[in-house]
Structure formats: C-alpha cells, structure tokens
Scaffold this active site. Structure first.
Site, PDB file in Angstrom:
ATOM      1  N   CYS A 105       0.821  -1.210   0.000  1.00 40.52           N
ATOM      2  CA  CYS A 105       0.000   0.000   0.000  1.00 40.52           C
ATOM      3  C   CYS A 105       0.853   1.256   0.000  1.00 40.52           C
ATOM      4  O   CYS A 105       0.492   2.272  -0.591  1.00 40.52           O
ATOM      5  CB  CYS A 105      -0.926   0.004   1.211  1.00 40.52           C
ATOM      6  SG  CYS A 105      -0.049  -0.137   2.791  1.00 40.52           S
TER       7      CYS A 105
ATOM      8  N   HIS B  99      -1.589   1.073   7.390  1.00 37.54           N
ATOM      9  CA  HIS B  99      -1.988   1.082   5.975  1.00 37.54           C
ATOM     10  C   HIS B  99      -1.780   2.477   5.408  1.00 37.54           C
ATOM     11  O   HIS B  99      -1.813   3.473   6.143  1.00 37.54           O
ATOM     12  CB  HIS B  99      -3.458   0.671   5.878  1.00 37.54           C
ATOM     13  CG  HIS B  99      -3.966   0.486   4.493  1.00 37.54           C
ATOM     14  ND1 HIS B  99      -3.320  -0.281   3.545  1.00 37.54           N
ATOM     15  CD2 HIS B  99      -5.096   0.966   3.884  1.00 37.54           C
ATOM     16  CE1 HIS B  99      -4.013  -0.270   2.426  1.00 37.54           C
ATOM     17  NE2 HIS B  99      -5.097   0.477   2.591  1.00 37.54           N
TER      18      HIS B  99
ATOM     19  N   ASN C 166      -8.845   3.936  -1.664  1.00 36.12           N
ATOM     20  CA  ASN C 166      -8.090   2.789  -1.171  1.00 36.12           C
ATOM     21  C   ASN C 166      -7.554   1.991  -2.365  1.00 36.12           C
ATOM     22  O   ASN C 166      -7.876   2.293  -3.516  1.00 36.12           O
ATOM     23  CB  ASN C 166      -8.999   1.918  -0.282  1.00 36.12           C
ATOM     24  CG  ASN C 166      -8.202   1.012   0.640  1.00 36.12           C
ATOM     25  OD1 ASN C 166      -6.973   1.025   0.656  1.00 36.12           O
ATOM     26  ND2 ASN C 166      -8.901   0.203   1.418  1.00 36.12           N
TER      27      ASN C 166
END
Length: 706
Positions: free
Chosen positions: A484, A652, A672
């Site tokens: 990520c 994240h 996301n």
C-alpha cells in the site's frame, strides 16, 4: 527486504583485478591474491559450497538514506592523537568486552552485532568498569523494525537511534547465559579446515528470530534490564574517527565487501578487485602502522576462525571501501528513559496475538511524556474517536457476520458489511499491514502553507481537475501484496503529474517499479515507508505502468488480482503466490526505453494537521497518508468511518483526494487500493479533524519535476 543498497564507493589499492573465471573462494583465487600484493596474506576461510551463506553474512549493512538527518560530530582537529592506539590497552578493565569476538552465525545481522559490541564496550568504559553488560544483538536485530530486516540486513545508524529511543536489553553469545537475551542462532561451520561446529548446511532456521519483549532467562525482568544510549553521532573522516575512539571507545563502521576480503588472514587488508559482494559492518577498536602502511584495528563478527583470530587490520586514511564514510556511535545514558509500555499490550484473550506483530506496523500513536519526544515505538492509538464506548466482544472473529452486526449496533455514522471471507484472515492482515512509521530521526520540510487562506467546506480533486479525473479516480488493486505504501504514492504521483501539466502529461506512475526497486523504502510486499517512496521518486525516478495487464506504460503491475473479497469473478488468492516482484531496470513493454521513461519528483514535504493537509490538496492535488488499521475498518461499506475498537491489525497507506461533511460529521475522501469491491466502490469517508488512527500525523507528497 532481501538485499538493499550497498556502499558504492569503490576505492581499490591495486589496478590489477582477479581473473573473472576463478571462484572467489577457490585456492586459485587465493593464490592470485597473494601474487599481486604484499601488504596482506589471503588464505582459505570459507568452503566454496558455502558461497550463498557467505554472501548473506557479507551483505548485512545498508547505506544510511540521505533523507535521514544525522548528527555530525566535529571534534577539534588540532587535538593530537597517538600514532597507535588499542582500546583494549587503554581500558584494561573492559578488555573482556572490547576484545570479544562474536559469531553472527549464518545471519546477516552484522549491523546489529557491530553496534551491540560497541555499545557493550562503551557501557563498561563510561562506567569505569562498574556496568558490565553484553548488549543483546538478538534484541536489537529482532525488535528494531525501522533498522532494516534483521538477518537480511539493516542500517547501522538506526541501530544506535533505536538504543536511544527504545533501549536494548543484555545478552551475549549463543547459550552463554550472559544476560536477558543471548543470541539464539547456533554457530555453524562455514569456515574451512576447522570443523569444530555443525555444518551450516545441516541446519535450517537462520531467519530473523521473533521479537519477544521478555527475557529468555526468566529470572531477569525485561523492562528493568533495558539500557539506553544518547543521541547517535556520525563521523566521516580519519581524524574524527580517531578522536572519537580515543575519547569514548570503539565505534561501528560500514564498508563495501569486495570478494577478496572473504579470504583475509593477516597483514593490512586493501582490495585487489572491484567485484563487490555486499555491505558489511564491523567494530573499530584502534589503529596503528605496519611497515609504513597505516591501518584500522577491527573486530569482525565471523567468529575467531576467520582472519587473525577474528580481527582484521584494514588500510587507513584512504576511505578504502568507504570504511571512513559512515561511522556511527553514541554515549551510553546513565539513567533509563521512562516509558509506558503497558499501554502497548492488549488485554488477555484472543487478540493477544497482536503483541508479537505490533512492532512491525505503522501508525500507532502512544501519548508519551515530553521527556521522551523521540519515542519511535509503535503503540496502539489510545484516543479512539467513536460514537460508542463499547467495543466488539473478544470472542468474535473480526470478519464474521456477528462482529459486523455488533459494529452496526453500536454506532450510526457508518455501515459495516461483509467484505472479506473469514478464511482470508492471514492475507487480509498482510494487505492491511504495509505501511511503517517514519523514524523520528528523519526530518522533512513540514507544513509550508499559509493557514490564513480560506478553505471550502468540501472539495473533490476529481471535480477540481476534471481533465485528470481518470487518474485521480482510479482505484488500483494491490492484490495480496502489502505494498500500500507504494500504491498510494504512485497513485498520487500520477495525479500530480497530470494536474501540474494541465492534463498534457498523462502517465500512470508504476507501483511495480517503486515496490520492487526501492530497496531502502522497506520490504516490498511486506511493507515500507511512505516518505521513502517520495524520496525515491525525487532521487532515482520511477517509470510508468498501470494495473495488471493494462498496457499503461513501461512496467504494469505483475501480480494478478485475486478474489479476497466475498464475491467476485477473480481467481482465489489461495491459489497464487504473492512475493515482491524482482527489480528489473528495463520495461516489460520492450518498445519503451526504461531510462527515457523515468519520471521524477521534487523535495518531499510532510503535513501534520488538518488545515495544512487541506491546503496542500487544494493547491497541488492528492496526498499519501498512513494510519492505524483497526479490525472494524476491514468491514467498512459506507458512511463516515470512525473506529469502534482498539484491536489493531496493522498500518496502511491510502490516497486522500478531498474532504466534506456528512450529517454534521467531517470526513476525508479517500481512495483505497483494495479494488472496487471493497468499501464504497473502493472509496472510504474517514472522520476528519481528530487525527483518528493517526491519519493526520504524517501526510507526505511532493511536486513532479518536468
């Protein structure tokens, strides 16, 4: 994190190079070394069959990133130093520490060994011999995540920063009973001609030991046993290094290992080849001169069978192999830093499993006293902004229908839904644990905007720059790879290239190139530092590339999307392998030239409050942000998310593209990278203005360079 960047300063003492067809551990190679120079003798130290293991132990040190603001120590260069010096003679009360030869086994943790050795020496020296503790290389190599990758290498400077911020317990050699945590990896016979130990190939399990914050010797209390250092210093030339050793004791140094170094036996080493093996760290304990050649007196950590009983004399004053370029040390502290580690530990029960993994995650705030501003420990966020004080009960699986129903029963700002199958828990934890917290030692330009400017109540980058909506609004899929940190960065970089070219430059920046080739950024699919991603863009550049098989540039993402959500038409994740792709400096599309395709960024900046983040997005486009992932986040479906639990999954990174207000609750609009099946078509509205999950603590971005 496999092999990272090694020291690249190639200074060789002889213009001759060894024959390319000779194995570097062969008798013929050794004979060739001895035939072309006279200052040192080579001999057989390692078996040819152990070449892979030898490369590992000789590749355990990584160069300190330029982005880390180091404290350069400058002593008065007019001070005199003796022609020769040996710390063992200068501090005889500490000779058992200074002269100890440790054995890192088949683990590439030289960065931790050299540091722990010098720390042990300095504790003894600066206590006048009254504090006699062997600092644990095990505790340092296994528990300092931002140092590097344990047995696969690390950054020496960060080892000393960790000593300052977190402390290290005592511990000596394997089964030596010398403190809280002795080294747990058994020595093995990788040397030649001794055969006093078990063969390395007969053993398995030379992976980094698990971090446990308790002593192997149960009679010792872990917290009480911690020792601390002061602020690390950085030394860069011969005289400064000499003065530091002369005044304060041994230091740690990193250098390039050339192939001939492996066969050193005696004399003053200087390289005879330009062929590198890796980067290595050692402890310098003194200096001298032999037959008119100046040298450093060095303690290695390859046991006493290597070199001259474990020592090496290394040519001095020429920065050979970069040995004088990056030397680090710190003074020990005479008191222990007060810490509140109890807050890091969850209550007993099912979720106790987080104790062993919490060290590796990103955005865990811990409210520390002002006396410890540099605390880098990763602890759970203690301030949970939620509409209900209740938390999901401990015996419910966080992906279960019962857990989801409980979330929906205790708050009304957002809706939870089934987004992952319970069977995918291990893979879900991986993709939700890919962002690491920036070390405190790293200082970036911060909060550069004039906060007197007006800010609209709501903002959406897709509407502000419609010519770039296809970039800004793209939802990528990181698959079952915990990258990520690279995805959010590459997405925001792509947006900014389009925005700042007024839509004329339309390039998808390759998350594949960033994830696989930025070695100091982190560990690829197992996590990384968002700020380093942007620094890599500035210094090295990143080529183009889009989604899997999208043909959107030089290097599209090579990991196939898989079905980790509950419904869909993709292949099951359990049927595929998802390791970090290998770094290749060429395009998958052979019609594109890699070097010509590189894009670059400018100075990296961070933004640490709501208004600064808004102003940056308003002025320059989407940004990257990291935050703590709590278990309930995984099931987000719609509404304005705010956590209802303290149970941490990981850290994240995401892309913030705007903000707004819904039913009186302020939110960030976030893209996301878990594909469009998750959340609201891949988006999440995240509560704004309260730094929930640490989302507003370290936001990073930079401008593109055209």
């Amino acid at each position: 994190m496999h092999t990272l960047e090694v020291f690249l300063l190639l200074i060789v003492a002889a213009s001759a190079s060894l024959s390319p067809d000779l194995h570097p551990l062969s008798d013929e190679y050794i004979a060739r070394i001895n035939s072309i120079q006279t200052t040192w003798e080579a001999a057989k130290n390692f078996h040819i069959e152990d070449w892979d293991r030898v490369k590992k132990i000789a590749s355990g040190t990584w160069k300190t990133p330029d982005s880390i603001k180091r404290v350069d120590k400058v002593d008065d260069a007019s001070e005199s130093v003796p022609e020769s010096f040996d710390a063992r003679d200068a501090w005889p009360e500490c000779v058992e520490f200074i002269g100890q030869i440790r054995d890192q086994s088949a683990c590439g943790a030289c960065w931790a060994f050299a540091a722990a050795e010098a720390m042990s020496d300095r504790l003894c020296i600066h206590s006048n011999g009254t504090v006699r503790k062997y600092i644990s290389a095990e505790d340092l190599s296994s528990c300092c995540d931002y140092c590097g990758d344990g047995c696969n290498g690390g950054i020496p400077y960060n080892a000393w920063a960790y000593w300052e911020d977190s402390g290290i317990v005592s511990g000596g050699l394997y089964q030596s009973n010398q403190g809280c945590k002795d080294f747990s990896l058994a020595p093995c016979e990788h040397h030649s001609g001794t055969d006093s130990k078990v063969s390395c190939e007969d053993l398995t399990g030379y992976n980094t030991p698990e971090c446990v914050r308790s002593c192997y010797d149960t009679s010792i209390d872990y917290e009480s046993d911690l020792t601390y250092g002061q602020e690390p210093i950085f030394l860069w030339d011969e005289k400064q290094i000499q003065l530091e050793i002369y005044k304060n004791g041994p230091v740690e140094a990193g250098f390039t290992v050339f192939e001939d170094f492996l066969s050193y036996k005696s004399g003053i080493y200087q390289p005879t080849t330009e062929k590198m093996v890796g980067g290595h760290a050692v402890k310098i304990i003194g200096w001298g001169e032999e037959d008119g050649v100046k040298y450093w007196l060095i303690v290695n950590s390859w046991n006493s069978d290597w070199g001259t009983d474990g020592y090496v004399k290394f040519i001095r004053g020429e920065d050979s192999c970069g040995i004088e370029s990056e030397v680090t040390a710190a003074l020990p502290r005479v008191y222990k830093k007060q810490r509140k580690l109890d807050a890091l530990r969850p209550n007993t029960g099912e979720h106790q499993c987080h104790v062993k993994t919490i060290r590796h995650f990103y955005w865990f705030h811990l409210q520390m006293p002002r006396s410890s501003p540099n605390m880098k420990y990763l602890g759970a966020v203690l301030l949970l902004v939620a509409t209900a004080s209740a938390t999901p009960v401990a015996n419910l699986h966080p992906l279960s229908d019962e857990y989801i129903a409980h979330i929906n029963s205790i708050q009304n700002t957002w809706k939870a839904g089934k987004t992952f199958d319970v069977e995918e828990w291990d893979r879900v934890k991986r993709i939700a644990s890919g962002a690491w917290k920036k070390p405190v030692s790293v200082q970036l330009d911060r909060n550069v905007h004039d906060e007197s400017r007006d800010i609209p109540e709501s903002f959406d980058s897709r509407e502000a720059w419609p010519q770039c909506a296809e970039f800004i609004g793209q939802i990528r899929d990181q698959s079952s790879c915990g990258a990520c940190w690279a995805f959010a960065a590459a997405e925001a970089m792509s947006d900014r290239i389009c925005i700042h070219s007024n839509g004329t430059v339309r390039k998808h920046v390759s998350s594949e190139d960033l994830n696989s080739c930025c070695l100091y950024c982190g560990d690829g699919c197992d996590g990384g530092y968002p700020y380093e991603a942007w620094y890599y863009w500035q210094k090295t550049g990143i080529v183009t590339g889009g989604l899997y098989e999208s043909n959107q540039g030089c290097k599209d993402y090579s990991l196939e999307p898989c079905e980790h959500h509950t419904t869909g038409n993709r292949v099951a994740c359990s049927e595929l392998e998802f390791n970090t792709p290998r770094c290749v400096k060429s395009c998958y599309d052979s019609s594109i030239d890699y070097q010509q395709d590189l894009t670059f960024g400018q100075t990296v900046r961070e933004f640490t409050n709501e208004k600064q983040i808004q102003l940056e997005i308003l002025s320059n486009g989407p940004v990257e942000a990291g935050f703590t992932v709590y278990e309930d986040f995984l099931t987000y479906k719609s509404g304005v998310y705010q956590p209802t639990t303290r149970n941490v999954v990981g850290g994240h990174a995401v892309k913030i593209i705007g903000w707004g207000v819904e039913k009186g609750v302020k939110y960030w609009l976030i893209a996301n990278s878990w594909n469009t099946d998750w959340g609201t078509d891949g988006y999440v509205k995240f509560i704004r203005g309260v730094d929930s999950g640490g989302l507003e603590s370290e936001v990073v971005a930079s401008l593109p360079k055209f």
